[in-house]
Design a protein around this motif. Structure first.
Motif, PDB file in Angstrom:
ATOM      1  N   TYR A  35      39.782  -4.277   1.476  1.00 40.01           N
ATOM      2  CA  TYR A  35      39.713  -3.166   0.679  1.00 40.01           C
ATOM      3  C   TYR A  35      40.684  -3.479  -0.731  1.00 40.01           C
ATOM      4  O   TYR A  35      41.357  -4.649  -0.643  1.00 40.01           O
ATOM      5  N   LYS A  76      41.273   4.870  -5.963  1.00 44.79           N
ATOM      6  CA  LYS A  76      40.410   4.929  -4.872  1.00 44.79           C
ATOM      7  C   LYS A  76      40.182   3.979  -4.015  1.00 44.79           C
ATOM      8  O   LYS A  76      40.723   2.682  -4.819  1.00 44.79           O
ATOM      9  N   ILE A  87      38.384   0.905  -2.380  1.00 41.33           N
ATOM     10  CA  ILE A  87      37.033   0.185  -2.143  1.00 41.33           C
ATOM     11  C   ILE A  87      37.262  -0.490  -1.033  1.00 41.33           C
ATOM     12  O   ILE A  87      37.907  -1.585  -1.024  1.00 41.33           O
ATOM     13  N   VAL A 122      29.425  -2.582  -1.073  1.00 39.53           N
ATOM     14  CA  VAL A 122      30.818  -2.769  -1.769  1.00 39.53           C
ATOM     15  C   VAL A 122      30.323  -2.941  -3.378  1.00 39.53           C
ATOM     16  O   VAL A 122      30.917  -2.121  -3.952  1.00 39.53           O
ATOM     17  N   VAL A 172      29.179   0.230  -4.957  1.00 33.60           N
ATOM     18  CA  VAL A 172      30.162   1.204  -5.204  1.00 33.60           C
ATOM     19  C   VAL A 172      31.286   0.671  -6.391  1.00 33.60           C
ATOM     20  O   VAL A 172      31.330   1.664  -7.221  1.00 33.60           O
ATOM     21  N   PHE A 173      31.610  -0.606  -6.235  1.00 33.52           N
ATOM     22  CA  PHE A 173      32.163  -1.196  -7.347  1.00 33.52           C
ATOM     23  C   PHE A 173      31.922  -0.997  -8.886  1.00 33.52           C
ATOM     24  O   PHE A 173      32.367  -0.523  -9.558  1.00 33.52           O
ATOM     25  N   GLU A 177      31.908   2.579 -10.042  1.00 34.08           N
ATOM     26  CA  GLU A 177      33.164   2.948 -10.598  1.00 34.08           C
ATOM     27  C   GLU A 177      33.712   2.314 -11.674  1.00 34.08           C
ATOM     28  O   GLU A 177      34.507   2.771 -12.700  1.00 34.08           O
TER      29      GLU A 177
END
Length: 531
Positions: free
Chosen positions: A148, A154, A156, A177, A180-181, A184
């Motif tokens: 992570y 947050k 990740i 991942v 999501v990255f 963000e």
């Protein structure tokens, strides 16, 4: 970019061991070889040069060329690898786990400290070459520590069910991942560069070791960083004699344990305790401890076992199956590299200091130990807020309640300090003590108890007044709290939490050049960079 520095001891984030080491206190002299002063490197060079063979150099260069065969290298890195075959070339090493997208910021500081030290050494000793090395901890198996990174508060995180050495983990699931990255990180040129960097590293490479090599090479290849993977059969073959000693004689245990007890007796916390055998057995999906019971050797939690003779034969046939743990990994590094200095964080240097007698026992020079640069980066808006709130560099590092109480006392229009009242009270009781001396002990004790009670009462009133002023000045307290939480996420150092991508969004491709220009690894103080 302007910078200020404060002593590590003033940050309250570093152990007494590290602070005492930086002060070169005599009680620690027996736990290291030479303190990392520029003038001390000459004797370290002479010592290492006398012990390191040309044969080892050739093996290391060949292994590196094989490891890099699918990579695009800078001219400087190519030159550095070639230099390693020359007897006047030495290395400076840092090591780190394969944290997802570099993990916390100090990954950068470790490598930049290493690069910058080689530059300083070249200026001081131009007749030698110095190569910065990043040792990838590909054989680790603590996946939960690396899966992570933190972004804007947050987590990740990457889910993966594989086992064994993390370097072999395939990169399945990292596409999710990446999604999501990407969501963000937002938009803009710097954000797009970060997305491309993540995608090229983790989506186009098959395992975590290859992905990490790509990422580190992209970030630092221009500075000649050489990245080495110890999970290599040719390199492990150089370690065979030391592994054999470990299995048969338990040499690390018998030398490290007494040293650790010496460290403890000196009043310091022991970072790592050695096992009787400090080796793992490595195979696809497996990394488990090797243990010995009644003359037979076993792989923990498996049915695999050998006699001593069978195990030694297996070692010579397949050295790549034997993986050093945290106690033996430093030795492995020093056996295969012409290394002068290891650069690490406080925890790393703490366990290195347990190893000096071990190195002497196996006749390998003990490297110099240098604490990496530590940095607090203040963005422009944060610097303005700090100036407006009139907070000093040292005050920033206070515990939050201490900082708030200090600033409330400073800005309050009421004097929140009852020391005058305490002094007056003690003077009044002093007269009563004179009377008490003329009576019995019970009356004296009664006077003392009353004084203690009234002093506690003054303490309580002072705390209540401070609390009331904190409420009255709540807007100031709130701004102060938000600011410190931004700079010290989770009430810890920024470098131990924040991912480099947050800073890259602010500074873009200038981030690493700024750090390269501002950080001096021999400075020995905590750096505060201000925009």
């Amino acid at each position: 970019m302007p910078s200020d520095c404060i002593p590590f001891s003033d940050t309250n984030y570093f152990s007494s061991l590290i602070c005492d080491y930086l002060e070169e206190k005599p009680e620690l002299h027996s736990f290291y070889n030479r303190y990392p002063k520029l003038e001390n490197f000459k004797n370290q060079i002479i010592e290492k040069q006398a012990s390191f063979s040309d044969e080892n150099r050739a093996i290391v260069v060949k292994a590196l060329q094989e490891q890099y065969k699918n990579s695009i290298l800078s001219d400087v890195t190519v030159k550095h690898i070639a230099f390693l075959e020359q007897s006047n070339t030495f290395t400076v090493v840092t090591g780190h786990q394969l944290n997802l997208f570099t993990g916390p910021l100090y990954f950068l500081y470790k490598i930049i400290s290493t690069i910058n030290l080689t530059k300083i050494l070249k200026e001081k000793y131009p007749e030698y070459n110095f190569v910065p090395i990043y040792w990838m901890a590909t054989e680790d198996h603590d996946f939960d520590e690396i899966n992570y990174f933190n972004l804007f508060g947050k987590k990740i995180q990457w889910s993966h069910k594989d086992g064994g050495a993390v370097g072999d983990f395939d990169t399945k699931g990292l596409d999710k991942v990446f999604e999501v990255f990407s969501s963000e990180i937002g938009l803009g040129q710097n954000a797009e560069r970060l997305k491309l960097l993540f995608k090229e590293a983790y989506i186009t490479h098959g395992n975590l070791a290859a992905a990490t090599r790509y990422l580190a090479n992209e970030l630092f290849g221009a500075y000649g960083l050489v990245i080495i993977d110890g999970d290599d059969k040719a390199l492990k073959r150089l370690l065979i004699p030391f592994v054999e000693k470990e299995l048969v004689s338990k040499v690390s245990y018998t030398t490290v344990l007494p040293k650790a007890k010496q460290l403890e007796a000196a009043g310091y916390k022991v970072q790592v305790n050695p096992r009787e055998i400090n080796l793992f057995y490595l195979d696809k999906g497996l990394r488990e401890r090797i243990i010995e019971k009644e003359g037979r050797y076993y792989v923990n939690e498996t049915d695999i076992s050998w006699s001593e003779k069978e195990l030694i034969n297996h070692l010579y046939e397949m050295p790549e199956r034997f993986s050093p743990n945290v106690m033996m990994r430093p030795l492995y590094q020093e056996v295969i590299l012409p290394n002068l200095c290891y650069i690490g964080g406080g925890g790393e240097l703490a366990y290195w200091m347990e190893l000096k007698d071990y190195f002497e026992a196996v006749e390998i020079p003990f490297p110099m130990l240098l604490l990496r640069n530590s940095v607090l980066i203040q963005k422009a808006k944060q610097t303005k807020k700090i100036e407006k709130l009139n907070v000093s560099d040292r005050e920033l590092f206070l515990k939050q309640h201490e900082l708030i109480n200090l600033k409330v006392r400073q800005i309050s229009d009421i004097d929140i300090n009852f020391d005058t009242q305490r002094k007056h009270l003690k003077e009044q009781f002093q007269a009563m003590y004179e009377v008490a001396k003329q009576t019995d002990v019970t009356f004296y004790n009664a006077v003392k108890a009353q004084e203690t009670k009234q002093l506690k009462g003054i303490d309580t009133l002072e705390k209540r007044l401070l609390k009331a002023q904190r409420y009255k000045l709540s807007d100031h307290v709130k701004r102060l709290t938000i600011l410190q939480n931004e700079l010290f996420p989770n009430q810890s150092l920024q470098e131990r939490n924040t991912n480099f991508s947050e800073m890259y969004l602010e500074y873009g491709e200038d981030l690493i050049p700024i750090l390269i220009n501002c950080l001096n690894p021999l400075q020995g103080e905590f750096v505060i960079l201000k925009q």
